[in-house]
Design a protein around this motif. Structure first.
Motif, PDB file in Angstrom:
ATOM      1  N   LYS A 143      -6.286  -5.911  -0.126  1.00 55.91           N
ATOM      2  CA  LYS A 143      -6.078  -6.092  -1.496  1.00 55.91           C
ATOM      3  C   LYS A 143      -6.037  -7.506  -1.549  1.00 55.91           C
ATOM      4  O   LYS A 143      -5.465  -8.450  -1.035  1.00 55.91           O
ATOM      5  CB  LYS A 143      -4.512  -5.672  -2.151  1.00 55.91           C
ATOM      6  CG  LYS A 143      -4.553  -4.110  -2.570  1.00 55.91           C
ATOM      7  CD  LYS A 143      -3.356  -3.471  -3.258  1.00 55.91           C
ATOM      8  CE  LYS A 143      -3.473  -2.063  -3.479  1.00 55.91           C
ATOM      9  NZ  LYS A 143      -2.331  -1.807  -4.217  1.00 55.91           N
ATOM     10  N   CYS A 144      -6.504  -8.045  -2.619  1.00 52.64           N
ATOM     11  CA  CYS A 144      -6.785  -9.548  -2.926  1.00 52.64           C
ATOM     12  C   CYS A 144      -6.218 -10.120  -4.171  1.00 52.64           C
ATOM     13  O   CYS A 144      -6.344  -9.513  -5.137  1.00 52.64           O
ATOM     14  CB  CYS A 144      -8.064 -10.147  -2.870  1.00 52.64           C
ATOM     15  SG  CYS A 144      -9.014 -10.016  -1.201  1.00 52.64           S
ATOM     16  N   ALA A 199      -9.228   1.743   0.761  1.00 48.94           N
ATOM     17  CA  ALA A 199      -8.304   0.626   0.126  1.00 48.94           C
ATOM     18  C   ALA A 199      -7.296   0.176   1.364  1.00 48.94           C
ATOM     19  O   ALA A 199      -6.057   0.296   1.167  1.00 48.94           O
ATOM     20  CB  ALA A 199      -7.762   1.185  -0.971  1.00 48.94           C
ATOM     21  N   LYS A 200      -8.077  -0.537   2.392  1.00 50.52           N
ATOM     22  CA  LYS A 200      -7.080  -1.311   3.190  1.00 50.52           C
ATOM     23  C   LYS A 200      -6.948  -2.647   2.761  1.00 50.52           C
ATOM     24  O   LYS A 200      -5.797  -3.240   3.674  1.00 50.52           O
ATOM     25  CB  LYS A 200      -7.775  -1.194   4.628  1.00 50.52           C
ATOM     26  CG  LYS A 200      -7.744   0.221   5.145  1.00 50.52           C
ATOM     27  CD  LYS A 200      -8.310   0.253   6.571  1.00 50.52           C
ATOM     28  CE  LYS A 200      -8.376   1.719   7.216  1.00 50.52           C
ATOM     29  NZ  LYS A 200      -8.643   1.822   8.464  1.00 50.52           N
ATOM     30  N   GLU A 205      -9.032  -4.484  -5.103  1.00 48.57           N
ATOM     31  CA  GLU A 205      -8.865  -3.848  -3.798  1.00 48.57           C
ATOM     32  C   GLU A 205     -10.370  -3.147  -3.385  1.00 48.57           C
ATOM     33  O   GLU A 205     -11.068  -2.807  -4.253  1.00 48.57           O
ATOM     34  CB  GLU A 205      -7.823  -2.773  -3.744  1.00 48.57           C
ATOM     35  CG  GLU A 205      -7.881  -1.571  -4.486  1.00 48.57           C
ATOM     36  CD  GLU A 205      -6.823  -0.492  -4.291  1.00 48.57           C
ATOM     37  OE1 GLU A 205      -7.359   0.841  -4.528  1.00 48.57           O
ATOM     38  OE2 GLU A 205      -5.901  -0.975  -4.141  1.00 48.57           O
ATOM     39  N   GLN A 206     -10.443  -2.732  -2.249  1.00 50.38           N
ATOM     40  CA  GLN A 206     -11.682  -2.267  -1.841  1.00 50.38           C
ATOM     41  C   GLN A 206     -12.009  -0.813  -2.447  1.00 50.38           C
ATOM     42  O   GLN A 206     -10.827  -0.196  -2.525  1.00 50.38           O
ATOM     43  CB  GLN A 206     -11.989  -2.195  -0.354  1.00 50.38           C
ATOM     44  CG  GLN A 206     -12.274  -3.604   0.201  1.00 50.38           C
ATOM     45  CD  GLN A 206     -12.228  -3.476   1.626  1.00 50.38           C
ATOM     46  OE1 GLN A 206     -12.347  -2.405   2.324  1.00 50.38           O
ATOM     47  NE2 GLN A 206     -12.867  -4.463   2.390  1.00 50.38           N
ATOM     48  N   TRP A 208     -15.499  -3.521  -5.106  1.00 52.97           N
ATOM     49  CA  TRP A 208     -13.977  -3.785  -5.028  1.00 52.97           C
ATOM     50  C   TRP A 208     -13.693  -3.353  -6.570  1.00 52.97           C
ATOM     51  O   TRP A 208     -14.594  -3.399  -7.516  1.00 52.97           O
ATOM     52  CB  TRP A 208     -13.822  -5.416  -5.224  1.00 52.97           C
ATOM     53  CG  TRP A 208     -14.290  -6.034  -3.576  1.00 52.97           C
ATOM     54  CD1 TRP A 208     -15.310  -6.325  -3.301  1.00 52.97           C
ATOM     55  CD2 TRP A 208     -13.026  -6.171  -2.646  1.00 52.97           C
ATOM     56  NE1 TRP A 208     -14.999  -6.837  -1.923  1.00 52.97           N
ATOM     57  CE2 TRP A 208     -13.609  -6.692  -1.731  1.00 52.97           C
ATOM     58  CE3 TRP A 208     -11.527  -5.993  -2.879  1.00 52.97           C
ATOM     59  CZ2 TRP A 208     -13.077  -7.218  -0.558  1.00 52.97           C
ATOM     60  CZ3 TRP A 208     -10.993  -6.530  -1.791  1.00 52.97           C
ATOM     61  CH2 TRP A 208     -11.433  -6.966  -0.524  1.00 52.97           C
ATOM     62  N   PHE A 224       0.881  -1.216  -0.124  1.00 53.69           N
ATOM     63  CA  PHE A 224       0.015   0.051  -0.111  1.00 53.69           C
ATOM     64  C   PHE A 224       0.966   1.253  -0.096  1.00 53.69           C
ATOM     65  O   PHE A 224       0.456   2.447   0.639  1.00 53.69           O
ATOM     66  CB  PHE A 224      -0.872   0.242   1.330  1.00 53.69           C
ATOM     67  CG  PHE A 224      -2.109  -0.941   1.076  1.00 53.69           C
ATOM     68  CD1 PHE A 224      -3.080  -0.636   0.234  1.00 53.69           C
ATOM     69  CD2 PHE A 224      -1.964  -2.285   1.499  1.00 53.69           C
ATOM     70  CE1 PHE A 224      -4.361  -1.419   0.192  1.00 53.69           C
ATOM     71  CE2 PHE A 224      -3.061  -2.994   1.307  1.00 53.69           C
ATOM     72  CZ  PHE A 224      -4.062  -2.679   0.916  1.00 53.69           C
TER      73      PHE A 224
END
Length: 329
Positions: A120-121, A117-118, A112-113, A94, A53
């Motif tokens: 990430k997948c 954005a905390k 990421e949201q 997302w 991040f």
């Protein structure tokens, strides 16, 4: 010119005008489509790469559909191994950050949201209908909370190698108020999980490292080459002349550059990495690699995802060792 000829001329002029208007609208439509496609272009992630991040992905425009977002939330909720030490909330929307270039039957993406954005997948998505998320793991997380003189922070980053192995590094820290003299001043925990993206798109965990605390045991550094071979159920491994010669040369080279060599002929699902004083400092499960390759080498390090190298002439193996361990001489 009589009235009949005038009427024909008017009709022709009207038809020409209509055609021009249609062509103009079609041209604008094509231009808008091109612009829209440009806006929705998802950049490709070049491997090897690190996910974190450190900067905001403000240029992201493509959103994950509501259906896929719902699937993603359900997958993450059910994966207990991905839970952080600090509670955090999922969002239902997302964004697609980037794709990872792959010739597979599925897409590999980092999402990421939206807004906050905390998380990430890393996800794999089937290319064929019905479109669905095959697997998901959290590859980056940035979270903290402050309450009653205690500040907790947690940060995950990931390293993705060219052979689609993913090492998720997890750092957690708790800091107490200085006035709380009866409690320790800090508590730092570092550990990591190692995953592999399989040919069918499933993301499988290879190993989970033991938790290490800064105030008790420092992370042990190691660089190890594991030389493995399967053996018959009722006998010793069949060691050829090439096996003995090539591996002696590999051992001799590793000794000159400070790389440890371990042989492994059994118990592939629980391989102990030996540190100083022959103490086990980490464990690996290489069973899936052994199932595909009956012999070869595993290069592993405390801070780099492991790789497999097939058995062969020592010159080739040493060349791969130099590349993996970044040896310049």
């Amino acid at each position: 010119m009589n009235n009949r000829e005038k009427n024909i001329g008017k009709k022709i002029l009207l038809q020409i005008t209509i055609v021009c208007v249609v062509l103009s609208l079609f041209s604008c439509s094509r231009e808008e489509n091109k612009k829209s496609l440009r806006n929705q272009t998802i950049s490709e992630l070049v491997l090897p790469a690190t996910i974190n991040f450190s900067e905001s992905d403000s240029s992201i425009r493509e959103s994950l559909s509501a259906d896929l977002s719902s699937q993603l939330n359900e997958l993450n909720k059910n994966q207990v191994k991905d839970h952080s030490k600090i509670k955090y909330n999922y969002q239902d929307k997302w964004n697609i950050g980037y794709k990872i270039k792959s010739e597979k039957d599925f897409d590999i993406m980092v999402v990421e949201q939206q807004g906050d954005a905390k998380i990430k997948c890393l996800i794999t998505i089937s290319k064929k209908a019905p479109i669905r998320i095959i697997s998901s793991i959290i590859v980056a997380l940035n979270n903290y909370q402050e309450d009653k003189g205690i500040l907790e922070s947690e940060n995950w980053t990931s390293e993705i190698s060219t052979d689609l192995e993913v090492k998720v590094k997890k750092h957690y820290e708790k800091i107490m108020d200085e006035n709380e003299v009866t409690k320790p001043g800090s508590n730092i925990v570092n550990n990591h999980d190692l995953y592999k993206i399989l040919p069918d798109g499933k993301i499988e965990i290879i190993s989970k490292s033991d938790v290490t605390k800064k105030d008790s045991t420092l992370t042990v550094k190691y660089d190890v080459v594991i030389i493995f071979m399967t053996k018959p159920a009722d006998g010793a491994p069949q060691l050829s002349e090439d096996w003995l010669l090539y591996n002696t040369e590999v051992e001799n080279y590793c000794a000159t550059v400070g790389i440890q060599v371990q042989y492994c002929y059994e118990n592939f699902s629980n391989v102990g990495i030996l540190g100083p004083r022959k103490r086990v400092v980490s464990k690996l499960n290489i069973q899936k690699i052994v199932d595909q390759h009956s012999s070869g080498y595993i290069f592993t390090s405390d801070d780099t995802p492991l790789i497999f190298v097939p058995f062969g002439p020592s010159e080739e193996t040493i060349k791969f060792i130099k590349q993996y361990y970044k040896i310049l001489m």
